[in-house]
Design a protein around this motif. Structure first.
Motif, PDB file in Angstrom:
ATOM      1  N   ALA A  26     -31.290 -33.114  -6.781  1.00 19.01           N
ATOM      2  CA  ALA A  26     -30.276 -32.670  -5.821  1.00 19.01           C
ATOM      3  C   ALA A  26     -30.678 -33.007  -4.396  1.00 19.01           C
ATOM      4  CB  ALA A  26     -30.038 -31.166  -5.977  1.00 19.01           C
ATOM      5  N   ASN A  30     -29.137 -36.684  -4.509  1.00 14.26           N
ATOM      6  CA  ASN A  30     -27.732 -36.341  -4.259  1.00 14.26           C
ATOM      7  C   ASN A  30     -27.406 -36.235  -2.774  1.00 14.26           C
ATOM      8  OD1 ASN A  30     -27.830 -35.986  -7.088  1.00 14.26           O
ATOM      9  ND2 ASN A  30     -26.178 -34.503  -6.985  1.00 14.26           N
ATOM     10  N   ILE A  60     -23.730 -43.487  -6.953  1.00 14.54           N
ATOM     11  CA  ILE A  60     -23.391 -42.118  -7.323  1.00 14.54           C
ATOM     12  C   ILE A  60     -23.015 -42.042  -8.800  1.00 14.54           C
ATOM     13  CG2 ILE A  60     -21.686 -40.293  -6.964  1.00 14.54           C
ATOM     14  CD1 ILE A  60     -21.672 -40.999  -4.013  1.00 14.54           C
ATOM     15  N   ALA A  64     -24.567 -39.764 -11.683  1.00 15.84           N
ATOM     16  CA  ALA A  64     -23.699 -38.893 -12.465  1.00 15.84           C
ATOM     17  C   ALA A  64     -23.820 -39.195 -13.958  1.00 15.84           C
ATOM     18  CB  ALA A  64     -22.252 -39.053 -12.008  1.00 15.84           C
ATOM     19  N   GLN A  67     -26.828 -37.592 -15.208  1.00 15.17           N
ATOM     20  CA  GLN A  67     -26.584 -36.161 -15.374  1.00 15.17           C
ATOM     21  C   GLN A  67     -25.826 -35.887 -16.674  1.00 15.17           C
ATOM     22  OE1 GLN A  67     -27.717 -33.731 -12.937  1.00 15.17           O
ATOM     23  NE2 GLN A  67     -27.430 -32.593 -14.829  1.00 15.17           N
ATOM     24  N   ASP A 108     -16.778 -37.291  -8.226  1.00 17.97           N
ATOM     25  CA  ASP A 108     -18.221 -37.563  -8.176  1.00 17.97           C
ATOM     26  C   ASP A 108     -18.796 -37.212  -6.804  1.00 17.97           C
ATOM     27  OD1 ASP A 108     -18.200 -38.418 -10.751  1.00 17.97           O
ATOM     28  OD2 ASP A 108     -18.541 -40.530 -10.317  1.00 17.97           O
ATOM     29  N   TRP A 111     -19.049 -33.536  -6.477  1.00 17.55           N
ATOM     30  CA  TRP A 111     -20.183 -33.052  -7.279  1.00 17.55           C
ATOM     31  C   TRP A 111     -21.508 -33.329  -6.576  1.00 17.55           C
ATOM     32  CZ3 TRP A 111     -24.012 -36.279  -9.356  1.00 17.55           C
ATOM     33  CH2 TRP A 111     -24.962 -35.641 -10.148  1.00 17.55           C
ATOM     34  N   THR A 112     -21.617 -34.494  -5.951  1.00 17.02           N
ATOM     35  CA  THR A 112     -22.857 -34.851  -5.254  1.00 17.02           C
ATOM     36  C   THR A 112     -23.185 -33.842  -4.166  1.00 17.02           C
ATOM     37  OG1 THR A 112     -22.380 -37.181  -5.678  1.00 17.02           O
ATOM     38  CG2 THR A 112     -24.017 -36.699  -3.998  1.00 17.02           C
ATOM     39  N   ASN A 115     -23.662 -30.065  -5.857  1.00 15.46           N
ATOM     40  CA  ASN A 115     -24.841 -29.960  -6.725  1.00 15.46           C
ATOM     41  C   ASN A 115     -26.094 -29.588  -5.944  1.00 15.46           C
ATOM     42  OD1 ASN A 115     -26.070 -30.298  -9.375  1.00 15.46           O
ATOM     43  ND2 ASN A 115     -27.093 -32.076  -8.503  1.00 15.46           N
TER      44      ASN A 115
END
Length: 428
Positions: A26, A30, A60, A64, A67, A108, A111-112, A115
């Motif tokens: 993260a 991220n 990214i 993802a 993940q 995405d 989420w980045t 997260n």
């Protein structure tokens, strides 16, 4: 008993490592990617963002996708990949449009960002509970003996003496034991959070269902048309010749006693008709599934096809194995149709074929130095190939400016099996 403790120890250490991995991902990956992606979007009006934005969003997507793999392997949470296929043969602006018009790209990006705090909280709960418990068992009592300092606000050596140390150890052991079942729960919570943003939306799933329904309908129609063609070819070709052959043999039998010379001519005609019927049947079989494709695979079949053309064809094929029969057949007939177009319409002096398998996709590029101007909308052949490839989630892109050259790029998702030992070579 020893095996039980070893299993407990593995789960304990796994929870610590995985929680720390999520925290590091993260903050070390991220957060920088989010900042760089936002900056690349801001630089689009300056021109640099046209190239940088697709690169950042692809990075990214790579994170993802990792993940998604961890969510499935660590927590059993499956997160399907929702991205639209990349159109082949597009330039920088085409790739930028493809990235920015895909809703999954923006999910995405969200989420980045989200997260970062969520991975910190859940990662600390997954790994910190175990680490804090170990500290209570092994570190705090030792520190208390040296510094007269107990474990947090609960006990001190001055207040409770040995009872404080025992309480510290007991509470630490309880937290350590609780970390084994609770750690995976926190990791699963993180996976479910990822699933909420990284999985396809209902709208995307509905669009996918619509595409599959349309593709299935086109495939059924194409199969019915192909069946009618085969029936027509059999009726008008081989069947008619076999009927004539039977009649000639019957007449020859009747005339054998009275006019042997005429009977001999009829038998010669029958032999010729049988050879023609056999040739037509072989051609028909090749149109359904060429024997060379079954025997030598796509590599050998395409090379054999190239040798039959009336112009030089450079062939480069890199396939370490064979695809499944339906995908292999679709790829072969797609290449065959493109080569037929080259011969019929392009007035080309030379053509080339490049086929390679990368990742889980088969890439086929057919080009020629002809007059160009090819348009899939104008011909039923290319439309038929598009429908054939679409049945396998494949794509086709045509670049054919007036004056040429024409380049057709086709992609077909497929896995390879049956590895072969065959050096990749060129023929012309």
């Amino acid at each position: 008993m020893s095996e039980l403790f070893r299993g407990y120890g593995r789960r304990f250490l796994t929870g610590i490592v995985r929680g720390l991995v999520q925290i590091v991902l993260a903050y070390a990956v991220n957060l920088p990617l989010f900042i760089l992606a936002v900056l690349s979007i801001a630089f689009i009006p300056l021109g640099a963002g046209v190239v940088l934005t697709p690169v950042m969003f692809q990075a990214i997507r790579t994170v993802a996708n990792q993940q998604r793999v961890w969510a499935a392997e660590w927590s059993g949470v499956k997160i399907p990949i929702p991205y639209r296929p990349e159109p082949a043969g597009t330039g920088p602006f085409g790739r930028l449009r493809w990235i920015l018009t895909d809703p999954a790209s923006w999910r995405d990006l969200l989420w980045t960002l989200l997260n970062v705090p969520i991975a910190l909280v859940l990662g600390v709960l997954a790994s910190g509970l175990a680490v804090y418990g170990l500290e209570g068992v092994f570190v705090a009592p030792w520190v208390a003996q040296i510094t007269d300092y107990g474990w947090g606000p609960f006990w001190t050596l001055d207040d409770y003496g040995i009872f404080g140390i025992v309480g510290t150890v007991v509470l630490g052991a309880a937290m350590t034991a609780a970390a084994v079942p609770l750690g995976p729960m926190f990791l699963k919570a993180h996976a479910l959070f990822g699933q909420s943003l990284l999985a396809p939306t209902r709208g995307a799933l509905a669009e996918r269902v619509r595409q599959l329904t349309e593709t299935r309908s086109e495939t059924v129609d194409a199969s019915a048309a192909e069946l009618r063609r085969i029936e027509r070819d059999l009726h008008d070709g081989a069947q008619a010749r076999l009927v004539a052959l039977s009649m000639n043999i019957g007449l020859a039998e009747e005339m054998m006693k009275h006019d042997p010379e005429t009977a001999q001519k009829l038998l010669a005609e029958a032999r010729e008709a049988s050879g023609t019927a056999l040739t037509e049947l072989r051609d028909l079989v090749r149109g359904i599934h060429p024997p060379v494709l079954a025997e030598r695979g796509l590599d050998g079949a395409v090379r054999a096809l190239a040798l039959t053309l009336p112009l030089p064809v450079d062939v480069r094929i890199d396939m370490p194995g064979r695809a499944e029969a339906p995908a292999e057949s679709a790829a072969y007939f797609a290449v065959a149709e493109m080569l037929a177009n080259v011969v019929k319409h392009s007035a080309a002096q030379r053509a080339w074929i490049q086929i390679e398998h990368t990742g889980d996709r088969l890439l086929m590029i057919i080009g020629d130095d002809g007059t160009g101007g090819a348009d899939p909308a104008d011909g039923s052949g290319m439309r038929g190939i598009e429908r054939r490839l679409a049945a396998f989630d494949g794509t086709m892109a045509v670049t054919s400016p007036p004056g040429g050259p024409t380049v057709v790029t086709m992609e077909l998702p497929c896995a390879l099996s049956s590895p072969k030992i065959s050096p990749s070579s060129e023929t012309g």
